[in-house]
Design a protein around this motif. Structure first.
Motif, PDB file in Angstrom:
ATOM      1  N   VAL A  25       0.048 -15.841  -0.232  1.00  0.00           N
ATOM      2  CA  VAL A  25       0.066 -15.304   0.209  1.00  0.00           C
ATOM      3  C   VAL A  25       0.568 -14.136   0.229  1.00  0.00           C
ATOM      4  O   VAL A  25      -0.083 -12.406   0.019  1.00  0.00           O
ATOM      5  N   ILE A  26       1.414 -14.148  -0.436  1.00  0.00           N
ATOM      6  CA  ILE A  26       1.875 -12.562  -1.352  1.00  0.00           C
ATOM      7  C   ILE A  26       1.280 -11.759  -2.308  1.00  0.00           C
ATOM      8  O   ILE A  26       1.100 -10.897  -2.372  1.00  0.00           O
ATOM      9  N   THR A  27       1.194 -12.894  -2.979  1.00  0.00           N
ATOM     10  CA  THR A  27      -0.021 -12.556  -4.397  1.00  0.00           C
ATOM     11  C   THR A  27      -0.633 -11.954  -3.456  1.00  0.00           C
ATOM     12  O   THR A  27      -1.711 -10.740  -3.940  1.00  0.00           O
ATOM     13  N   ASN A  28      -1.655 -12.475  -3.401  1.00  0.00           N
ATOM     14  CA  ASN A  28      -3.423 -11.380  -2.165  1.00  0.00           C
ATOM     15  C   ASN A  28      -2.229 -10.459  -1.413  1.00  0.00           C
ATOM     16  O   ASN A  28      -3.632  -8.700  -1.132  1.00  0.00           O
ATOM     17  N   ASN A  29      -1.490 -10.430  -0.829  1.00  0.00           N
ATOM     18  CA  ASN A  29      -1.279  -9.591  -0.167  1.00  0.00           C
ATOM     19  C   ASN A  29      -0.922  -7.468  -0.910  1.00  0.00           C
ATOM     20  O   ASN A  29      -1.325  -6.855  -0.741  1.00  0.00           O
ATOM     21  N   ILE A  30       0.216  -8.090  -2.208  1.00  0.00           N
ATOM     22  CA  ILE A  30       0.248  -7.354  -3.554  1.00  0.00           C
ATOM     23  C   ILE A  30      -1.085  -6.848  -4.091  1.00  0.00           C
ATOM     24  O   ILE A  30      -1.353  -5.901  -3.988  1.00  0.00           O
ATOM     25  N   ALA A  31      -2.048  -8.031  -4.263  1.00  0.00           N
ATOM     26  CA  ALA A  31      -3.523  -7.174  -4.670  1.00  0.00           C
ATOM     27  C   ALA A  31      -4.108  -5.805  -3.575  1.00  0.00           C
ATOM     28  O   ALA A  31      -4.529  -4.782  -4.283  1.00  0.00           O
ATOM     29  N   ASN A  32      -4.154  -6.257  -2.408  1.00  0.00           N
ATOM     30  CA  ASN A  32      -4.799  -5.899  -1.734  1.00  0.00           C
ATOM     31  C   ASN A  32      -4.011  -4.305  -0.896  1.00  0.00           C
ATOM     32  O   ASN A  32      -4.245  -4.104  -0.312  1.00  0.00           O
ATOM     33  N   VAL A  33      -2.797  -4.333  -1.530  1.00  0.00           N
ATOM     34  CA  VAL A  33      -1.939  -3.245  -1.181  1.00  0.00           C
ATOM     35  C   VAL A  33      -2.426  -1.856  -0.949  1.00  0.00           C
ATOM     36  O   VAL A  33      -2.361  -0.789  -0.472  1.00  0.00           O
ATOM     37  N   ASP A  34      -3.712  -1.416  -2.512  1.00  0.00           N
ATOM     38  CA  ASP A  34      -4.897   0.076  -1.861  1.00  0.00           C
ATOM     39  C   ASP A  34      -5.883   0.331  -1.114  1.00  0.00           C
ATOM     40  O   ASP A  34      -6.705   0.214  -1.432  1.00  0.00           O
ATOM     41  N   THR A  35      -6.320  -1.687  -0.717  1.00  0.00           N
ATOM     42  CA  THR A  35      -7.476  -1.607   0.103  1.00  0.00           C
ATOM     43  C   THR A  35      -6.954  -0.690   2.039  1.00  0.00           C
ATOM     44  O   THR A  35      -6.144  -1.333   2.263  1.00  0.00           O
ATOM     45  N   GLU A 103       7.224  -6.692  -0.218  1.00  0.00           N
ATOM     46  CA  GLU A 103       6.565  -7.794  -0.536  1.00  0.00           C
ATOM     47  C   GLU A 103       6.221  -8.812  -1.755  1.00  0.00           C
ATOM     48  O   GLU A 103       7.098  -9.171  -1.876  1.00  0.00           O
ATOM     49  N   MET A 104       7.590  -7.576  -3.253  1.00  0.00           N
ATOM     50  CA  MET A 104       7.767  -7.605  -4.016  1.00  0.00           C
ATOM     51  C   MET A 104       9.318  -8.742  -3.515  1.00  0.00           C
ATOM     52  O   MET A 104       9.648  -9.547  -4.692  1.00  0.00           O
ATOM     53  N   SER A 105      10.207  -8.194  -2.536  1.00  0.00           N
ATOM     54  CA  SER A 105      11.245  -8.414  -2.481  1.00  0.00           C
ATOM     55  C   SER A 105      11.012 -10.432  -1.591  1.00  0.00           C
ATOM     56  O   SER A 105      12.095 -11.523  -2.037  1.00  0.00           O
ATOM     57  N   LEU A 106      10.374 -10.456  -0.922  1.00  0.00           N
ATOM     58  CA  LEU A 106       9.522 -11.336  -0.141  1.00  0.00           C
ATOM     59  C   LEU A 106       8.858 -12.458  -1.220  1.00  0.00           C
ATOM     60  O   LEU A 106       9.144 -13.797  -1.216  1.00  0.00           O
ATOM     61  N   LEU A 107       8.067 -11.703  -2.252  1.00  0.00           N
ATOM     62  CA  LEU A 107       8.183 -12.954  -2.971  1.00  0.00           C
ATOM     63  C   LEU A 107       9.481 -13.345  -4.269  1.00  0.00           C
ATOM     64  O   LEU A 107       8.896 -14.599  -4.995  1.00  0.00           O
ATOM     65  N   ALA A 108      10.276 -12.918  -4.643  1.00  0.00           N
ATOM     66  CA  ALA A 108      11.314 -12.580  -5.415  1.00  0.00           C
ATOM     67  C   ALA A 108      11.827 -13.529  -4.351  1.00  0.00           C
ATOM     68  O   ALA A 108      12.642 -14.966  -5.239  1.00  0.00           O
ATOM     69  N   LYS A 109      12.402 -13.438  -3.820  1.00  0.00           N
ATOM     70  CA  LYS A 109      13.171 -14.558  -2.482  1.00  0.00           C
ATOM     71  C   LYS A 109      12.610 -16.423  -2.391  1.00  0.00           C
ATOM     72  O   LYS A 109      12.993 -16.959  -2.402  1.00  0.00           O
ATOM     73  N   ASN A 110      11.178 -15.911  -1.891  1.00  0.00           N
ATOM     74  CA  ASN A 110      10.226 -17.048  -2.265  1.00  0.00           C
ATOM     75  C   ASN A 110      10.117 -18.222  -3.351  1.00  0.00           C
ATOM     76  O   ASN A 110      10.264 -18.664  -3.690  1.00  0.00           O
ATOM     77  N   GLN A 111      10.378 -17.556  -4.961  1.00  0.00           N
ATOM     78  CA  GLN A 111      10.431 -17.839  -6.240  1.00  0.00           C
ATOM     79  C   GLN A 111      12.507 -18.512  -6.426  1.00  0.00           C
ATOM     80  O   GLN A 111      12.225 -19.737  -6.445  1.00  0.00           O
ATOM     81  N   LEU A 112      12.762 -17.579  -5.423  1.00  0.00           N
ATOM     82  CA  LEU A 112      14.155 -18.579  -5.274  1.00  0.00           C
ATOM     83  C   LEU A 112      14.428 -19.595  -4.219  1.00  0.00           C
ATOM     84  O   LEU A 112      14.229 -20.987  -4.767  1.00  0.00           O
ATOM     85  N   ASN A 113      14.015 -19.688  -3.177  1.00  0.00           N
ATOM     86  CA  ASN A 113      13.209 -20.753  -2.705  1.00  0.00           C
ATOM     87  C   ASN A 113      12.961 -22.197  -3.321  1.00  0.00           C
ATOM     88  O   ASN A 113      12.899 -23.110  -3.489  1.00  0.00           O
ATOM     89  N   TYR A 114      11.553 -20.974  -3.719  1.00  0.00           N
ATOM     90  CA  TYR A 114      11.361 -23.105  -5.144  1.00  0.00           C
ATOM     91  C   TYR A 114      11.847 -23.732  -5.713  1.00  0.00           C
ATOM     92  O   TYR A 114      11.156 -24.525  -6.087  1.00  0.00           O
TER      93      TYR A 114
END
Length: 136
Positions: A25-35, A103-114
């Protein structure tokens, strides 16, 4: 004997599944940052897990030895993660609401949780292996 089918391990497995879903979901949000008109989504799991566990308040729990039994008290199974789309907020003039820094900070947080969840699963399996084999 429920070693890997117990409620603790199923909750941990649910957390790993939620972290995987959150990554997508986060990578989808990042991919659509300019949409234009894109609305960001997020995964809701931890709040649902906390509610299913009864918010730390001990409750009377009925024992179920048949899947057709009606659950009594707190649930022993992990809830399923859900994707929620934020339709109310606006970040840019093009009605997009994705903040790339957030989104980038949420991505890093999610990686740590995983990583933590996977380490905990490995630890649990290692402890069971030690118990079965009788050596460390």
């Amino acid at each position: 004997m429920n070693l890997l089918n117990g409620p603790e391990f199923s909750r941990l497995q649910g957390a790993v599944n939620a972290a995987e879903m959150r990554q997508r979901v986060i990578t989808n949000n990042i991919a659509n940052v300019d949409t234009p008109k894109f609305k960001r989504s997020e995964v809701v799991f931890e709040q649902m897990l906390e509610q299913s566990m009864g918010n730390g308040i001990s409750q009377l729990t009925g024992r179920r030895n048949n899947p057709r039994h009606i659950p009594i008290g707190t649930s022993t199974s992990a809830p399923q993660a859900q994707v929620v789309t934020d339709e109310t907020s606006v970040m840019n003039n093009d009605v997009n609401n994705v903040d790339i820094d957030r989104e980038m900070s949420l991505l890093a947080k999610n990686q740590l949780n995983y990583n933590f969840y996977v380490q905990q699963m490995n630890h649990d399996v290692k402890m069971m292996r030690i118990g079965i084999e009788g050596r460390g």
